[in-house]
Design a protein around this motif. Structure first.
Motif, mmCIF file in Angstrom:
data_model
loop_
_atom_site.group_PDB
_atom_site.id
_atom_site.type_symbol
_atom_site.label_atom_id
_atom_site.label_comp_id
_atom_site.label_asym_id
_atom_site.label_seq_id
_atom_site.Cartn_x
_atom_site.Cartn_y
_atom_site.Cartn_z
ATOM 1 N N ALA A 198 0.914 -1.114 0.095
ATOM 2 C CA ALA A 198 0.542 -0.091 0.236
ATOM 3 C C ALA A 198 1.001 0.854 -0.365
ATOM 4 O O ALA A 198 0.886 1.749 -1.071
ATOM 5 C CB ALA A 198 -1.115 0.177 1.608
ATOM 6 N N VAL A 199 1.851 1.045 0.652
ATOM 7 C CA VAL A 199 2.474 2.599 0.872
ATOM 8 C C VAL A 199 3.844 2.393 -0.745
ATOM 9 O O VAL A 199 3.855 3.613 -1.172
ATOM 10 C CB VAL A 199 4.139 2.385 1.940
ATOM 11 C CG1 VAL A 199 5.092 3.246 1.269
ATOM 12 C CG2 VAL A 199 3.118 2.364 3.166
ATOM 13 N N LEU A 200 4.024 1.451 -1.355
ATOM 14 C CA LEU A 200 4.853 2.006 -2.352
ATOM 15 C C LEU A 200 3.755 2.089 -4.022
ATOM 16 O O LEU A 200 3.925 3.008 -4.585
ATOM 17 C CB LEU A 200 5.357 0.181 -3.153
ATOM 18 C CG LEU A 200 5.960 0.010 -2.071
ATOM 19 C CD1 LEU A 200 6.786 -1.709 -3.042
ATOM 20 C CD2 LEU A 200 7.219 0.899 -3.014
ATOM 21 N N LEU A 201 2.242 2.069 -3.862
ATOM 22 C CA LEU A 201 1.457 2.254 -4.438
ATOM 23 C C LEU A 201 0.594 3.728 -4.426
ATOM 24 O O LEU A 201 0.996 4.738 -4.883
ATOM 25 C CB LEU A 201 -0.132 2.067 -4.393
ATOM 26 C CG LEU A 201 -1.284 1.889 -5.253
ATOM 27 C CD1 LEU A 201 -1.344 1.638 -6.214
ATOM 28 C CD2 LEU A 201 -2.452 1.180 -4.452
ATOM 29 N N LEU A 202 1.495 4.501 -2.546
ATOM 30 C CA LEU A 202 1.021 5.718 -2.356
ATOM 31 C C LEU A 202 2.153 6.318 -2.580
ATOM 32 O O LEU A 202 1.816 8.059 -3.105
ATOM 33 C CB LEU A 202 0.640 5.748 -0.697
ATOM 34 C CG LEU A 202 0.875 6.824 -0.300
ATOM 35 C CD1 LEU A 202 -0.547 7.718 -0.682
ATOM 36 C CD2 LEU A 202 0.437 7.112 1.071
ATOM 37 N N VAL A 203 3.093 6.064 -2.680
ATOM 38 C CA VAL A 203 4.206 6.542 -3.596
ATOM 39 C C VAL A 203 4.266 7.275 -4.285
ATOM 40 O O VAL A 203 4.705 8.017 -5.397
ATOM 41 C CB VAL A 203 5.482 6.295 -3.108
ATOM 42 C CG1 VAL A 203 6.738 6.789 -3.614
ATOM 43 C CG2 VAL A 203 5.631 6.077 -1.365
ATOM 44 N N VAL A 204 3.816 5.655 -5.063
ATOM 45 C CA VAL A 204 3.908 5.964 -6.776
ATOM 46 C C VAL A 204 2.562 6.744 -7.633
ATOM 47 O O VAL A 204 2.892 7.929 -8.568
ATOM 48 C CB VAL A 204 3.371 4.554 -7.677
ATOM 49 C CG1 VAL A 204 2.961 4.618 -8.944
ATOM 50 C CG2 VAL A 204 4.495 4.077 -7.253
ATOM 51 N N SER A 205 1.208 7.112 -6.385
ATOM 52 C CA SER A 205 0.126 7.481 -7.138
ATOM 53 C C SER A 205 0.734 9.013 -6.654
ATOM 54 O O SER A 205 0.818 10.055 -7.182
ATOM 55 C CB SER A 205 -0.885 7.404 -6.006
ATOM 56 O OG SER A 205 -1.753 5.704 -5.862
ATOM 57 N N ILE A 206 1.587 9.874 -5.334
ATOM 58 C CA ILE A 206 2.007 10.731 -5.411
ATOM 59 C C ILE A 206 2.640 11.527 -5.751
ATOM 60 O O ILE A 206 2.876 12.789 -6.905
ATOM 61 C CB ILE A 206 2.171 11.092 -3.337
ATOM 62 C CG1 ILE A 206 0.523 10.961 -2.457
ATOM 63 C CG2 ILE A 206 2.672 12.029 -3.671
ATOM 64 C CD1 ILE A 206 1.337 10.709 -1.009
ATOM 65 N N GLY A 207 3.311 10.675 -6.549
ATOM 66 C CA GLY A 207 5.309 10.777 -7.293
ATOM 67 C C GLY A 207 4.189 11.106 -8.845
ATOM 68 O O GLY A 207 5.147 11.899 -9.238
ATOM 69 N N CYS A 208 3.350 10.710 -9.131
ATOM 70 C CA CYS A 208 3.225 10.994 -10.694
ATOM 71 C C CYS A 208 2.109 12.211 -10.392
ATOM 72 O O CYS A 208 2.278 13.037 -11.411
ATOM 73 C CB CYS A 208 1.608 9.771 -11.189
ATOM 74 S SG CYS A 208 2.440 8.224 -11.494
ATOM 75 N N ILE A 209 0.950 12.252 -9.264
ATOM 76 C CA ILE A 209 0.303 13.457 -9.823
ATOM 77 C C ILE A 209 1.681 14.865 -8.738
ATOM 78 O O ILE A 209 1.066 15.588 -10.369
ATOM 79 C CB ILE A 209 -0.583 13.728 -7.990
ATOM 80 C CG1 ILE A 209 -1.486 12.284 -8.750
ATOM 81 C CG2 ILE A 209 -1.293 14.976 -7.992
ATOM 82 C CD1 ILE A 209 -1.947 12.143 -7.694
ATOM 83 N N ILE A 210 2.287 14.475 -8.282
ATOM 84 C CA ILE A 210 2.704 16.020 -8.421
ATOM 85 C C ILE A 210 4.190 16.114 -9.192
ATOM 86 O O ILE A 210 4.209 17.310 -9.535
ATOM 87 C CB ILE A 210 4.045 15.494 -6.775
ATOM 88 C CG1 ILE A 210 3.698 15.814 -5.738
ATOM 89 C CG2 ILE A 210 5.364 16.259 -7.031
ATOM 90 C CD1 ILE A 210 4.062 15.287 -4.435
ATOM 91 N N GLY A 211 4.104 14.892 -10.565
ATOM 92 C CA GLY A 211 5.243 15.692 -11.295
ATOM 93 C C GLY A 211 4.392 16.284 -12.421
ATOM 94 O O GLY A 211 4.844 17.117 -12.939
#
Length: 309
Positions: free
Chosen positions: A266-279
């Motif tokens: 779940a944390v890996l999914l959260l990091v990927v989601s936040i990373g894509c949105i911030i980028g």
């Protein structure tokens, strides 16, 4: 400026405080708890034991479904971004031109949005079922049916068609609202300058839809990475339909009850989601900042006497 009374402060505190508390309790609280549990080994009943980063190592190296799930989520994102989103924009442009029966088309295209993805998953079973599915009957493959859901080489694309069907209607409504707010004088000025419809749209109308583009981009990323209901309704997210959200569910509330391990996913999914949105947001804001600077530089300056040079 009038000072706020005690009653005003109380109402303001309730209107702001309750949503903030709910957000902290229901969103950020579980998110932070998942981060903490991802460094532990816990079955939900016994004692919690710290294991450091072992869960992350096991997820990325010793968990076979993980990388297929990552690939499927990326395919999901690419399909929604490159197929469903442009299709929603295309329908919005057609409806904005005031074609006949536009109200009917708008309602028909928006209908899937009001359905949950779980319902769409059951619709997928009715359409793509191997033995009694509507698609095999329409194609005349009742004697030699295609296993649209059971074949891992094609079931992801079959499900993506229905997920894209829902996403297209959502994007259409957002772009249609944006197109209604575009100043008609911009299109008229472009037509006077000799631009055809395509040039006027891509060079004049679409740049004015930048706020809508940002919203659509963020929604597309979120929809692609949180996808769960439809694949779980079809075959519990297995046999070619693995997604990160399904892996989280299987490990946390499944028979394994590996809460620490599932929290790491779940944390890996959260990091990927936040990373894509911030980028994505950073890229959009950077382009908007450069565009504003270019417009200021192109603006004519006044001469010392008050007249423009």
């Amino acid at each position: 400026m009038r000072r706020l009374s005690r009653r005003d402060l109380l109402v303001l505190g309730l209107l702001l405080g309750i949503p903030v508390l709910l957000d902290l309790a229901l969103v950020w609280g579980p998110a932070l708890a998942s981060v903490g549990l991802s460094f532990t080994s816990w079955d939900g009943i016994g004692a919690i034991h710290g294991v450091g980063g072992r869960n992350y190592v096991d997820v990325t190296t010793n968990y076979p479904p993980f990388w297929p799930a990552v690939r499927h989520n990326l395919i999901w994102l690419g399909f929604l971004a490159l197929v469903a989103t442009p299709l929603g924009l295309f329908f919005a442009v057609l409806l904005d031109r005031g074609i006949r029966f536009s109200r009917f088309y708008q309602s028909a295209l928006y209908l899937p949005v009001v359905l949950s993805l779980a319902v769409i998953g059951f619709i997928a079973q009715l359409i793509f079922s191997r033995d009694q599915g509507a698609l095999n009957s329409l194609l005349g493959r009742t004697q030699d049916p295609v296993d649209w859901i059971g074949d891992p080489n094609i079931n992801l694309w079959a499900v993506l068609l229905l997920a894209g069907w829902r996403h297209t209607g959502y994007v259409m409504i957002l772009y249609l609202a944006g197109l209604k707010s575009v100043d008609p004088s911009l299109k008229e000025a472009a037509a006077i300058d000799g631009a055809n419809e395509g040039q006027a749209f891509f060079r004049v109308v679409l740049p004015t839809l930048r706020p809508v583009n940002i919203i659509v981009g963020v929604i597309t990323v979120i929809e692609a990475l949180r996808a769960f209901d439809i694949v779980y309704a079809v075959n519990h997210g297995r046999n070619g339909l693995e997604l990160l959200s399904v892996l989280v569910t299987d490990n946390i509330i499944g028979e394994a009850s590996r809460i620490g391990f599932g929290s790491a996913v779940a944390v890996l999914l959260l990091v990927v989601s936040i990373g894509c949105i911030i980028g994505y947001l950073a890229q959009e804001l950077r382009e908007d900042r450069y565009g504003s600077r270019a417009r200021r530089r192109a603006r004519p300056r006044k001469a010392p006497g008050g007249e423009r040079p």
